[in-house]
Design a protein around this motif. Structure first.
Motif, short mmCIF file in Angstrom:
data_model
loop_
_atom_site.label_atom_id
_atom_site.label_comp_id
_atom_site.label_asym_id
_atom_site.label_seq_id
_atom_site.Cartn_x
_atom_site.Cartn_y
_atom_site.Cartn_z
N THR B 255 -19.72 -34.47 -25.69
CA THR B 255 -19.06 -34.48 -24.65
C THR B 255 -19.80 -33.90 -23.41
OG1 THR B 255 -18.79 -32.25 -25.27
CG2 THR B 255 -17.01 -33.63 -26.02
N THR B 257 -19.17 -32.25 -19.06
CA THR B 257 -18.29 -31.98 -18.17
C THR B 257 -18.67 -32.37 -16.77
OG1 THR B 257 -19.55 -29.95 -18.03
CG2 THR B 257 -17.63 -29.81 -19.42
N THR B 533 -10.45 -35.63 -20.41
CA THR B 533 -9.37 -34.53 -20.64
C THR B 533 -9.28 -33.67 -19.54
OG1 THR B 533 -9.98 -34.92 -23.08
CG2 THR B 533 -8.62 -33.28 -22.66
N GLY B 535 -6.64 -30.37 -18.40
CA GLY B 535 -5.29 -29.69 -18.62
C GLY B 535 -4.40 -30.04 -20.03
N SER B 536 -5.35 -30.21 -20.74
CA SER B 536 -4.88 -30.75 -22.33
C SER B 536 -4.19 -32.12 -22.48
CB SER B 536 -4.19 -29.72 -23.09
OG SER B 536 -2.74 -29.77 -22.26
N VAL B 537 -4.57 -32.89 -21.29
CA VAL B 537 -4.00 -34.33 -21.30
C VAL B 537 -5.15 -35.33 -21.43
CG1 VAL B 537 -2.42 -35.89 -20.16
CG2 VAL B 537 -1.86 -33.76 -20.16
N ASP B 538 -4.96 -36.19 -22.29
CA ASP B 538 -6.21 -37.23 -22.35
C ASP B 538 -5.82 -38.41 -21.54
OD1 ASP B 538 -7.54 -35.68 -24.18
OD2 ASP B 538 -6.30 -36.32 -25.89
N GLU B 557 -2.83 -41.91 -18.27
CA GLU B 557 -2.75 -40.95 -19.25
C GLU B 557 -2.46 -41.68 -20.40
OE1 GLU B 557 1.16 -39.31 -18.74
OE2 GLU B 557 0.83 -37.92 -20.66
#
Lengths: 31, 579
Positions: B255, B257, B533, B535-538, B557
């Motif tokens: 991962t 950022t 990812t 806001g917790s949406v992939d 999404e």
């Protein structure tokens, strides 16, 4: 957050493939 | 073959190298200066199989004083095959074939700048495949290697990789790790040529991508084939020289950022309403063969049938009602009524005609004298064989899914301790097979969705025996580790669905509802094959471009869920287990 599915360089693959032995980067070329 | 380094350049974070494949000269590498560069993925803008092309554009300063170190000669070179490799430290960022005639030279304030366009090379595949000839069944991994080898891809790319993908159960015992495309293949007829016409390599590769539901793109110097319906594939298989299996990379995940530095506009992509995949080869008579599988079948999805105007369905089955007889059950006549419903789209077959009223195609009663005084519960089977049951000619309403229900009720005798109804199934065409098979995934409950349609020459064709000779456009699985013998009638999941049935439904599932669609800008260069990812949406990228410092990307999404049929269509949902 960005999640990558594949390693960033072929040396990683060569390492996995040969368990630290000879590093062969281009796997597709006949030598 | 030999590669020679022609020239190198450095930017703040990246290194550029221009190479020539087999140049007719001895190179004397020189350095040049990069003014700007960017890499653009111009993808399909939705999640569907195919090539995702990418282009690298870079601008350099020309040294007018020395013609031997002048990049300009590349643009006019008659024989050279040039490629650029961009690296960051030891990481590969991009490799690309330079397309000379897309370059240009511009004079700005007395300084000449030269622009190069390099690409992943997929455009070169638009060329007849007649130079490629093979006999017998060839594995897909070898075909992929060979096709790209005609265009010197392996001088440029390090290897190729195929993400998690289906494997027929026939091949699992040979070594599931090698992957389904290593253990399956096809003959050349059908895929590469039809009659007297040779198809282009591009068309051939597009068909392979559709049949296996793959996208093909470059990711950091690797040629990647990625299944369209996995958010994160469990594994990637690597293949090398002549498609030989190298190894499997399982569960890799790193991962990173990046700051988002521009506001986004939130849009929505339409859901997929229907998916059609046409397998453009004559169908065999068999739609589904489960001659040995006793299964409970209630609205059991058999497959799709294509009407020809005269063809009908032929149904063969063995039915079994297995009842538990409690101890102390007195001697008496027990009767079961067993019924079969055969549905084609919204129609039911009622024994003489197709009708929209719910009806049974077959209804039989089976009775037996049953007694149990053994001291333990006993089992009693009521069986019935359906032989060559024919429907009327299929209604001419295009490709439709077929469903079968076999159900039993006890109609005489004291209550038993429960019973289970199972049956085998062989569904075939009678009086003519269609000249092409259309696979269909139905998500019509989303009335405002979009329709996708694909065409491929390669798919499952059921034959009368699993050792039958390969036919044009048929998927074969190898029966031995040397891959010298092959078999037909493949099973791609526990329910023995055909590969294209599964692919069409999986494609529907990955856009079963509208998806968020964002364009944003991120503060660092990011390679294509990733998940974002927020806001917790992939999200998965569709289009992406990056340069030395930033990335602009359109994200879709990630959604995945069951497809649902419009209730007014009057037929069940196509629910299949995931691949």
């Amino acid at each position: 957050m960005i999640t990558y599915e594949l390693p960033a360089n072929p040396l990683y693959y060569a390492y996995v493939l040969n368990d630290g032995g000879t590093v062969e980067i281009n796997n597709c070329t006949r030598l | 073959m030999a590669k020679q380094l022609i020239a190198t350049a450095e930017t703040a974070d990246h290194d550029f190298a221009i190479w020539a494949i087999n140049p007719p000269f001895s190179a004397n590498p020189y350095t040049f200066d990069i003014a700007s560069w960017s890499i653009d993925y111009r993808a399909l803008d939705s999640n569907k199989p195919g090539f995702l092309p990418s282009v690298c554009t870079f601008q350099a300063l020309i040294n007018d004083n020395d013609f031997t170190t002048n990049l300009r000669s590349i643009l006019q070179d008659a024989t050279g095959m040039y490629f650029v490799k961009i690296t960051k430290g030891i990481d590969v960022v991009y490799v690309g074939f330079i397309t000379p005639d897309l370059g240009e030279i511009e004079l700005i304030n007395g300084q000449r700048f030269i622009k190069f366009v390099a690409s992943d090379g997929f455009q070169m595949l638009d060329k007849t495949s007649s130079l490629y000839e093979f006999t017998g069944v060839k594995p897909f991994t070898t075909q992929i290697y060979d096709v790209f080898d005609f265009f010197d891809f392996w001088e440029v790319y390090d290897a190729y990789t195929i993400s998690q993908h289906p494997i027929p159960t026939e091949a699992v015992s040979l070594g599931a790790t090698n992957g389904g495309m290593y253990w399956t293949g096809c003959i050349q007829e059908g895929l590469y040529y039809t009659g007297t016409n040779w198809r282009n390599f591009r068309d051939v590769m597009d068909d392979i991508l559709v049949t296996f539901g793959l996208q093909c793109f470059q990711d950091r110097g690797l040629l990647v084939f990625r299944s369209t319906w996995y958010k994160t594939p469990d594994w990637y298989n690597f293949y090398g020289y002549q498609g030989a299996f190298l190894y499997r990379l399982t569960g890799y995940s790193v991962t990173d950022t990046a700051e988002v530095f521009s506001d986004g506009l939130e849009l929505f992509k339409a859901a997929t309403r229907q998916v059609f995949i046409t397998h453009n080869q004559p169908s065999s008579a068999i739609i589904k063969d489960e001659v040995t599988q006793y299964k409970s079948r209630t609205n059991y999805y058999v497959g799709n049938a294509v009407p020809t105007g005269t063809n009908k369905l032929q149904y063969n089955a063995a039915w079994k009602v297995r009842a538990t007889v409690p101890d102390g059950y007195p001697l008496q006549n027990v009767e079961f009524t067993i019924t079969a419903q055969i549905r084609y789209g919204a129609y039911y077959y009622n024994g003489t005609a197709w009708t929209k009223t719910a009806s049974n195609a077959i209804s039989v009663t089976k009775h037996k004298n049953v007694q149990n005084n053994t001291g333990d519960p006993a089992i009693e089977d009521f069986t019935h064989t359906v032989a060559n049951f024919h429907t009327a000619a299929l209604p001419n309403i295009g490709t439709q899914p077929i469903y079968v229900s076999v159900e039993a009720t006890q109609t005489a005798g004291d209550d038993l301790d429960g019973f289970v109804t199972t049956s085998t199934l062989v569904m075939e065409y009678h009086s003519g097979s269609p000249t092409a098979t259309e696979y269909y995934a139905d998500n019509t409950k989303k009335r405002n969705g979009i329709d996708l349609s694909f065409k491929t020459e390669i798919g499952d064709i059921f034959q009368s025996s699993n050792v039958a000779t390969p036919i044009a456009g048929e998927l074969r699985a190898f029966g031995n580790t040397l891959r010298t013998i092959s078999v037909t009638n493949l099973e791609w999941d526990a329910a023995e669905n055909l590969l294209l049935t599964k692919i069409s439904i999986e494609l529907g599932k990955t856009a079963f509802k509208p998806q968020q669609y964002y364009e944003i800008e991120l503060t660092k260069p990011i390679s294509y094959n990733h998940k974002f990812t927020f806001g917790s949406v992939d999200y998965k990228p569709l289009n992406l471009s990056f340069n030395e410092k930033t990335t602009t990307v359109t994200y879709r999404e990630w959604v995945y869920g069951d497809i649902l049929t419009d209730p007014k269509n009057g037929r069940p949902d196509q629910l299949l287990p995931p691949l």
